[in-house]
Scaffold this motif. Structure first.
Motif, short mmCIF file in Angstrom:
data_model
loop_
_atom_site.label_atom_id
_atom_site.label_comp_id
_atom_site.label_asym_id
_atom_site.label_seq_id
_atom_site.Cartn_x
_atom_site.Cartn_y
_atom_site.Cartn_z
N THR A 171 -7.37 -0.33 7.88
CA THR A 171 -7.73 1.08 8.06
C THR A 171 -6.48 1.92 8.17
OG1 THR A 171 -9.77 0.53 9.23
CG2 THR A 171 -8.90 2.73 9.56
N ASP A 172 -6.34 2.92 7.31
CA ASP A 172 -5.23 3.87 7.41
C ASP A 172 -5.57 5.07 6.55
OD1 ASP A 172 -2.87 4.66 8.53
OD2 ASP A 172 -1.58 3.32 7.38
N ASP A 173 -5.77 6.22 7.17
CA ASP A 173 -6.12 7.42 6.41
C ASP A 173 -4.85 8.14 6.00
OD1 ASP A 173 -8.92 7.31 6.28
OD2 ASP A 173 -9.10 7.99 8.35
N THR A 174 -4.45 7.93 4.75
CA THR A 174 -3.19 8.47 4.25
C THR A 174 -3.39 9.61 3.26
OG1 THR A 174 -3.15 6.79 2.49
CG2 THR A 174 -2.02 6.24 4.53
N ALA A 175 -4.58 10.21 3.24
CA ALA A 175 -4.84 11.28 2.27
C ALA A 175 -5.80 12.30 2.83
CB ALA A 175 -5.41 10.68 0.98
N ALA A 176 -5.67 13.52 2.35
CA ALA A 176 -6.63 14.59 2.60
C ALA A 176 -7.54 14.71 1.37
CB ALA A 176 -5.90 15.90 2.86
N TRP A 177 -8.46 15.66 1.39
CA TRP A 177 -9.40 15.79 0.28
C TRP A 177 -8.70 16.10 -1.04
CZ3 TRP A 177 -14.24 14.49 -0.58
CH2 TRP A 177 -14.89 15.02 -1.70
N GLY A 178 -7.65 16.91 -0.99
CA GLY A 178 -7.02 17.35 -2.24
C GLY A 178 -5.87 16.50 -2.71
N ASN A 179 -5.15 15.86 -1.79
CA ASN A 179 -3.95 15.10 -2.16
C ASN A 179 -3.62 14.08 -1.08
OD1 ASN A 179 -2.52 16.11 -4.70
ND2 ASN A 179 -2.89 18.05 -3.64
N PRO A 180 -2.81 13.07 -1.42
CA PRO A 180 -2.31 12.16 -0.39
C PRO A 180 -1.32 12.89 0.53
CG PRO A 180 -1.87 11.29 -2.59
CD PRO A 180 -2.34 12.69 -2.75
N PHE A 181 -1.11 12.33 1.72
CA PHE A 181 -0.11 12.88 2.64
C PHE A 181 1.29 12.40 2.29
CE2 PHE A 181 -3.86 12.80 5.64
CZ PHE A 181 -4.02 14.18 5.67
N VAL A 182 1.38 11.28 1.57
CA VAL A 182 2.68 10.72 1.21
C VAL A 182 2.71 10.40 -0.28
CG1 VAL A 182 3.11 9.74 3.49
CG2 VAL A 182 1.95 8.34 1.76
N SER A 183 3.90 10.27 -0.81
CA SER A 183 4.06 9.95 -2.23
C SER A 183 3.75 8.48 -2.49
CB SER A 183 5.50 10.25 -2.67
OG SER A 183 6.39 9.35 -2.03
N LEU A 184 3.57 8.15 -3.75
CA LEU A 184 3.39 6.75 -4.14
C LEU A 184 4.61 5.93 -3.73
CD1 LEU A 184 1.89 4.46 -5.57
CD2 LEU A 184 2.89 5.26 -7.73
N GLU A 185 5.81 6.50 -3.90
CA GLU A 185 7.03 5.76 -3.55
C GLU A 185 7.07 5.46 -2.06
OE1 GLU A 185 7.32 7.57 -7.37
OE2 GLU A 185 6.91 8.55 -5.44
N MET A 186 6.66 6.43 -1.25
CA MET A 186 6.62 6.18 0.21
C MET A 186 5.58 5.12 0.54
SD MET A 186 7.08 9.64 2.40
CE MET A 186 8.69 10.35 2.67
N THR B 207 -10.93 -5.52 2.84
CA THR B 207 -11.39 -4.19 2.45
C THR B 207 -10.45 -3.14 3.04
OG1 THR B 207 -12.87 -3.96 4.36
CG2 THR B 207 -13.79 -4.94 2.36
N LEU B 208 -10.47 -1.97 2.45
CA LEU B 208 -9.65 -0.84 2.88
C LEU B 208 -10.54 0.33 3.26
CD1 LEU B 208 -6.87 0.77 3.00
CD2 LEU B 208 -7.37 1.44 0.64
N HIS B 209 -10.27 0.92 4.42
CA HIS B 209 -10.85 2.24 4.74
C HIS B 209 -9.74 3.26 4.57
CE1 HIS B 209 -13.01 5.51 6.73
NE2 HIS B 209 -11.82 5.79 7.26
N ASN B 210 -9.93 4.18 3.64
CA ASN B 210 -8.97 5.27 3.42
C ASN B 210 -9.73 6.44 2.83
OD1 ASN B 210 -6.69 6.83 3.08
ND2 ASN B 210 -5.50 5.23 2.09
N CYS B 211 -9.84 7.50 3.61
CA CYS B 211 -10.54 8.71 3.15
C CYS B 211 -9.66 9.51 2.21
CB CYS B 211 -10.92 9.58 4.35
SG CYS B 211 -12.04 8.83 5.54
#
Length: 338
Positions: free
Chosen positions: A181-196, A220-224
């Motif tokens: 479980t790790d929520d690394t994104a908002a509805w419109g975009n991720p909070f971090v880059s792919l490189e990060m 399994t992954l939980h990520n909104c």
């Protein structure tokens, strides 16, 4: 021939097979879905209604009406204001004297081994979410950019701790699934880059997931939010076989085409928007749910989920809407593969 159970049917999907019916995953206490809890409860003690709502690191969690009663870190008085001082502030609990066997017996006392696949999670709220809980989003995001060595050291410290817990507990809890479980994104975009993501998080998710893979346990992954950019690494490096809630801010049809039944897309309905019409009818709900099933369920690789309808207990229409969505999903679930 013995009838397939909900648990067995769901695990078929996570193994990349076409299940006999569409799994219907629910976090709604009014219905029992095929995924149950088999986690180390102590790691999530801050969610208990009768506790002090502090996590194992001392982060204070609070509830709010806007979050439908969900527990979130308090947005003031953060533990850490300088990432270079984390060694002095962030202290993992001493677990040397824990009676893990007794804890497992207590945690698993009410597990349904017939119908529910036990989902095991030890990652707290994930590495990204831990940093944001420790520092807040402004300081946490700046730390990721400005102090990569300190962030690496903190994440290694957390990963070492969680892997020690996994080593001591995974064979006691005997899970059917491991959940990350790790929520690394908002509805419109991720909070971090792919490189990060590839630098900070993928290697540490993989280190944890490998304990499950070594035991042939699906992950399994939980990520909104809009996190589709991370899916290649999550599937091909971390080795996840399920993602929830796969929200339709992502290009889910492209993801389905790429991974087929190798990745179970759980959800695919933006419940808060799709069902927000106060005048929606049962026929309209049925049409929405059939459309989603027709897009994502062929061949497997899909599970229904609509746990974002959390009605006000005094709002009878909202309760009707939730119950109707669950009823319709259940009907379609058992009709689709016939």
């Amino acid at each position: 021939m013995a009838q397939l159970t909900e648990r067995e049917n769901y695990l078929m999907a996570l193994r990349g097979e076409q299940p006999e019916w569409i799994p219907h995953i629910s976090m709604d206490a009014t219905r029992k879905g095929p995924s149950g809890n088999a986690s180390v409860s102590w790691l999530r003690k801050h969610y208990y209604p009768d506790g002090d709502h502090k996590d194992i690191f001392g982060v204070q969690y609070i509830t709010s009406e806007e979050a439908a009663g969900g527990m979130l870190p308090r947005t003031w008085d953060f533990l850490l204001d300088d990432i270079t001082k984390w060694h002095d502030v962030i202290k993992a609990p001493d677990i040397s004297g824990f009676d893990w066997e007794q804890m497992a017996k207590k945690d698993l006392a009410h597990r349904d081994y017939v119908n529910q696949a036990g989902s095991y999670g030890v990652g707290g709220t994930g590495y990204f979410q831990h940093l944001m809980a420790f520092m807040g989003f402004t300081e946490g995001l700046c730390a990721l950019y400005e102090e990569p060595e300190e962030c690496d050291a903190l994440f290694d410290y957390l990963c070492d701790f969680y892997c020690e817990v996994i080593e001591k507990t995974i064979d006691l809890y005997k899970p059917d699934i491991m959940g990350i479980t790790d929520d690394t994104a908002a509805w419109g975009n991720p909070f971090v880059s792919l490189e990060m993501m590839q630098h900070y998080f993928i290697p540490r998710y993989k280190r944890m997931a490998d304990y499950a893979h070594d035991r042939d346990i699906p992950v399994t992954l939980h990520n909104c939010g809009k996190c589709e950019i991370f899916m290649d690494d999550m599937v091909n490096v971390v080795g996840i076989s399920g993602w929830n809630p796969a929200q339709n801010c992502n290009d889910l049809e492209a993801i389905k085409k790429k991974f087929g039944n190798k990745l179970v897309l759980t959800g695919c309905i933006n419940s808060s928007q799709t069902f927000e019409d106060p005048n929606i009818t049962e026929d309209q709900i049925r049409e929405i749910c059939w459309d989603v099933a027709n897009k994502y369920a062929p061949g497997g690789g899909f599970a229904f989920q609509c746990h974002f309808i959390i009605p006000d207990p005094t709002d009878q229409h909202a309760i009707w809407k939730r119950d109707t969505v669950n009823k319709v999903m259940e009907e379609i679930s058992h009709e689709f593969y016939k």
